[in-house]
Design a protein around this motif. Structure first.
Motif, short mmCIF file in Angstrom:
data_model
loop_
_atom_site.label_atom_id
_atom_site.label_comp_id
_atom_site.label_asym_id
_atom_site.label_seq_id
_atom_site.Cartn_x
_atom_site.Cartn_y
_atom_site.Cartn_z
N ALA A 49 -3.98 -10.47 -15.00
CA ALA A 49 -4.71 -10.29 -14.28
C ALA A 49 -5.59 -11.11 -13.30
O ALA A 49 -6.11 -10.58 -12.13
CB ALA A 49 -6.40 -9.96 -15.35
N THR A 50 -4.47 -12.69 -13.10
CA THR A 50 -4.63 -13.38 -12.67
C THR A 50 -3.42 -13.23 -11.90
O THR A 50 -2.85 -12.91 -12.44
CB THR A 50 -5.27 -14.36 -12.68
OG1 THR A 50 -4.82 -15.07 -14.01
CG2 THR A 50 -6.91 -13.92 -14.09
N TRP A 51 -3.66 -14.31 -10.48
CA TRP A 51 -2.29 -14.61 -9.85
C TRP A 51 -1.33 -15.82 -10.65
O TRP A 51 -0.32 -15.40 -10.85
CB TRP A 51 -2.71 -15.04 -8.79
CG TRP A 51 -1.37 -15.59 -7.62
CD1 TRP A 51 -0.64 -16.43 -7.35
CD2 TRP A 51 -0.50 -14.10 -7.11
NE1 TRP A 51 0.02 -16.36 -6.25
CE2 TRP A 51 0.43 -14.37 -6.07
CE3 TRP A 51 -0.51 -13.02 -6.57
CZ2 TRP A 51 0.74 -14.18 -5.72
CZ3 TRP A 51 -0.26 -12.20 -5.82
CH2 TRP A 51 1.26 -12.68 -5.50
N ASP A 52 -2.06 -16.71 -11.31
CA ASP A 52 -1.68 -17.20 -12.55
C ASP A 52 -0.28 -16.80 -13.37
O ASP A 52 0.54 -16.99 -13.67
CB ASP A 52 -1.99 -18.28 -12.53
CG ASP A 52 -2.74 -19.74 -12.00
OD1 ASP A 52 -1.95 -19.40 -10.16
OD2 ASP A 52 -3.69 -20.41 -12.12
N GLN A 53 -1.21 -15.67 -13.66
CA GLN A 53 -0.87 -14.94 -15.17
C GLN A 53 0.21 -14.01 -14.33
O GLN A 53 1.23 -14.02 -15.43
CB GLN A 53 -1.63 -14.21 -16.14
CG GLN A 53 -3.13 -14.90 -16.81
CD GLN A 53 -3.85 -13.49 -16.60
OE1 GLN A 53 -4.12 -12.90 -16.25
NE2 GLN A 53 -4.42 -13.95 -17.82
N PHE A 54 -0.17 -13.79 -13.50
CA PHE A 54 1.08 -12.36 -12.35
C PHE A 54 2.83 -13.74 -12.37
O PHE A 54 3.85 -12.72 -12.83
CB PHE A 54 0.32 -12.11 -11.40
CG PHE A 54 1.39 -10.61 -10.41
CD1 PHE A 54 1.95 -10.26 -10.55
CD2 PHE A 54 2.15 -11.43 -9.54
CE1 PHE A 54 2.51 -9.76 -10.12
CE2 PHE A 54 3.16 -11.18 -8.15
CZ PHE A 54 3.45 -9.77 -8.83
N TRP B 123 -4.81 -11.71 1.36
CA TRP B 123 -5.64 -12.37 2.23
C TRP B 123 -7.15 -11.48 1.57
O TRP B 123 -8.26 -12.24 2.40
CB TRP B 123 -5.53 -11.33 3.33
CG TRP B 123 -4.68 -12.52 4.26
CD1 TRP B 123 -3.85 -13.22 3.91
CD2 TRP B 123 -3.78 -11.71 5.45
NE1 TRP B 123 -3.20 -13.30 4.59
CE2 TRP B 123 -2.79 -12.68 5.93
CE3 TRP B 123 -3.69 -10.70 6.65
CZ2 TRP B 123 -2.13 -13.14 7.24
CZ3 TRP B 123 -2.94 -9.93 7.25
CH2 TRP B 123 -2.02 -11.49 7.88
N GLN B 124 -7.30 -10.48 1.88
CA GLN B 124 -8.92 -9.76 1.14
C GLN B 124 -8.96 -10.13 -0.16
O GLN B 124 -10.75 -10.91 0.00
CB GLN B 124 -7.93 -8.40 0.55
CG GLN B 124 -9.51 -7.77 0.04
CD GLN B 124 -10.13 -8.08 -2.03
OE1 GLN B 124 -8.72 -7.29 -2.06
NE2 GLN B 124 -10.87 -7.75 -1.98
N ARG B 125 -7.73 -10.57 -0.56
CA ARG B 125 -8.53 -11.38 -2.08
C ARG B 125 -9.10 -12.79 -1.75
O ARG B 125 -9.60 -13.25 -2.13
CB ARG B 125 -7.64 -11.61 -3.29
CG ARG B 125 -7.26 -10.26 -3.86
CD ARG B 125 -8.02 -9.71 -4.72
NE ARG B 125 -7.50 -8.32 -6.08
CZ ARG B 125 -7.66 -7.23 -5.61
NH1 ARG B 125 -8.96 -7.11 -4.66
NH2 ARG B 125 -7.85 -6.46 -6.83
N MET B 126 -9.14 -13.44 -1.08
CA MET B 126 -8.87 -15.09 -0.50
C MET B 126 -10.36 -15.22 0.17
O MET B 126 -11.03 -16.29 0.10
CB MET B 126 -7.93 -15.56 0.05
CG MET B 126 -7.06 -15.43 -1.19
SD MET B 126 -5.52 -16.76 0.11
CE MET B 126 -4.47 -15.66 0.73
N PRO C 74 -3.90 -8.41 -9.10
CA PRO C 74 -4.41 -9.26 -9.14
C PRO C 74 -5.29 -10.39 -8.38
O PRO C 74 -5.50 -10.66 -6.72
CB PRO C 74 -2.96 -10.77 -10.10
CG PRO C 74 -2.02 -9.61 -9.53
CD PRO C 74 -2.24 -9.13 -8.66
N ALA C 75 -6.46 -11.13 -9.19
CA ALA C 75 -7.68 -11.52 -8.62
C ALA C 75 -6.67 -12.40 -8.14
O ALA C 75 -6.25 -13.38 -9.21
CB ALA C 75 -8.44 -12.17 -9.97
N VAL C 76 -7.33 -13.72 -7.17
CA VAL C 76 -6.91 -14.79 -7.10
C VAL C 76 -7.52 -15.97 -6.88
O VAL C 76 -9.12 -15.59 -6.32
CB VAL C 76 -6.24 -14.87 -5.00
CG1 VAL C 76 -6.09 -16.17 -4.93
CG2 VAL C 76 -5.24 -14.12 -5.08
N GLY D 87 -13.15 -12.49 -1.64
CA GLY D 87 -12.90 -11.28 -1.34
C GLY D 87 -13.29 -11.21 -2.61
O GLY D 87 -13.89 -11.76 -4.12
N GLU D 88 -13.91 -9.83 -3.04
CA GLU D 88 -13.91 -9.11 -4.00
C GLU D 88 -13.00 -9.01 -4.63
O GLU D 88 -11.86 -8.02 -4.93
CB GLU D 88 -14.91 -7.44 -3.44
CG GLU D 88 -14.92 -6.86 -4.76
CD GLU D 88 -16.03 -7.08 -5.62
OE1 GLU D 88 -15.40 -7.73 -7.48
OE2 GLU D 88 -17.19 -7.60 -5.78
#
Length: 466
Positions: free
Chosen positions: A183-188, A221-224, A317-319, A324-325
């Motif tokens: 679900a998250t960038w770190d998990q990815f 970019w969108q996430r950030m 994944p979320a950052v 961003g949304e």
């Protein structure tokens, strides 16, 4: 943007006649004995030229069926469909529009591709028809898809298909490593490390066509930064400052993926077809692609039979600390517009209403198993479990953000994609990529200002690349 007076009057007359006829909102093509001003009243057959990129099955046959049903309901109008291969279409439609001889109805991608035609006064606004009968037609369009067809408070055309990108993954490989969709960038990143082996690449990437790699950067970019920041910076007539440090940071994060060894060997020399084959055969655990590939994954598609049912997907994944949304989807809304130069705006509007009806949409879903942007188009009767789930995700999404290459002017997008390709090869830095993007956009803005805001140039201008 001012609409030609004759067209505005014609649309108003057509709208008034439709209202007087009392046509049902979900089947606007009915009531075909209604004469159209200056056309069918004289007993003439109106012929409309329609250009589309639906040149392969099952889309081609589905469109043929929709056109045939329109002909049956509207004997005074004939639709002549010209299906064109997508890459060839990009050139042919620019030539046709630029020469002043466009088709009456033609396919568009949302975002800057459409906006460029609109800025050049090449597309007919259809708000009068959309808002007739209490806005019944406008209300049929799913979600906020019309947002990407609206400029300066006028709506140009209809979105029809919704395509989104996801990480598709091999369920057996994930289960073997006791992994859940990250679900998250770190998990990815952790999942990529766990999946990596001599025999399996965490992610299949076929970037010989350049655009797949830029999707990673676009999503980061969108996430950030959020879509408002991106839309403002990508606007070719805007300042194009790109001064937020997250632009470089996003490119750095993508470069870190490359250096981490998460992709197959030589992504820039790998075709998308070869990347898909790596995914199908278990040589890659994930594949970031669009819902246009769903039919390839399904039983009976191009994937081998043993692959059926062994795949699933998760959102980008979320950052952490991103502005961003984080639950946004990434995708586009393909559709159709009417040329501002058509001699038959009323007939063209009537056809778009038919194409955008619930009946036509349900037929298309039944034949193609794709998400049509018409409320009620996807049902348990005409869709499988994958399409039903995808439709639910789209409905629940807080927003759907177009990819960078559809929001940027095409040569600026090429510069970004060239930069992403060079990052993979290690021949450029993230800072240089952004410097090239910034420079190219400034050149584009100067050129567009001289051309009145729109360009139908076929070739990408020189001096664009990294």
């Amino acid at each position: 943007m001012r609409r030609p007076a004759a067209l505005a009057i014609a649309i108003s007359l057509a709208t008034a006649l439709i209202l007087l006829a009392g046509c049902p909102s979900d089947t606007p093509e009915e009531g075909t004995d209604l004469p159209m001003p200056g056309e069918m009243a004289a007993g003439e057959t109106v012929e409309l030229q329609m250009w589309t990129i639906w040149n392969t099955e099952p889309r081609k046959s589905a469109l043929d069926e929709i056109v045939a049903s329109f002909h049956e309901a509207n004997p005074g109008i004939r639709i002549v469909v010209t299906p064109i291969e997508p890459d060839t279409y990009k050139t042919r439609i620019r030539v046709a529009v630029g020469s002043g001889e466009p088709p009456d109805v033609y396919f568009v991608w949302s975002g800057e591709w459409l906006h460029n035609f609109v800025r050049g006064d090449n597309v007919l606004a259809i708000d009068d028809a959309l808002d007739a009968d209490g806005g019944a037609w406008r209300d049929r369009v799913m979600g906020d898809a019309l947002k990407w067809y609206t400029f300066d408070e006028k709506t140009y055309g209809i979105p029809f298909l919704r395509q989104c990108t996801f990480f598709f993954y091999n369920k057996a490989l994930f289960a073997e490593k006791n992994l859940q969709p990250p679900a998250t960038w770190d998990q990815f990143l952790a999942a990529c490390d766990t999946l990596k082996s001599d025999d399996v690449a965490p992610i299949a990437l076929g970037n010989s066509v350049k655009w797949p790699a830029h999707h990673y950067v676009s999503c980061l970019w969108q996430r950030m930064m959020g879509q408002d920041q991106l839309i403002a910076d990508f606007d070719p007539m805007g300042p194009g400052a790109y001064d937020d440090p997250d632009y470089v940071r996003g490119l750095e994060m993508f470069k870190a993926l490359v250096d981490r060894g998460v992709f197959n060997r030589a992504p820039n020399g790998t075709t998308r077809e070869n990347a898909a084959a790596l995914f199908y055969t278990g040589k890659a655990a994930m594949y970031y692609t669009g819902t246009w590939d769903l039919n390839n994954f399904r039983e009976g598609g191009e994937a081998p039979p043993e692959f059926a049912g062994n795949w699933d997907w998760f959102n980008f994944p979320a950052v952490a600390d991103g502005e961003g949304e984080q639950e946004a989807l990434h995708g586009g809304a393909d559709g159709y517009v009417i040329s501002s130069k058509t001699a038959h705006p009323e007939a063209a509007i009537r056809f778009l209403q038919h194409l955008n009806s619930v009946e036509s949409a349900q037929l298309f879903v039944e034949r193609c198993k794709e998400l049509v942007l018409v409320e009620g188009s996807v049902t348990e009767e005409n869709a499988d479990e994958y399409l039903l789930r995808y439709a639910e995700q789209v409905s629940a999404a807080p927003t759907i953000v177009p990819w960078a290459d559809t929001l940027m002017e095409r040569s600026v997008a090429e510069t970004l994609m060239d930069g992403c390709q060079a990052l993979i090869d290690g021949s450029i830095t993230p800072e240089q990529v952004m410097a090239n993007v910034r420079k190219r956009q400034a050149e584009v803005k100067a050129r567009l200002e001289k051309l009145g805001g729109s360009s139908m140039e076929v070739e990408t201008p020189v001096n664009e690349a990294a």
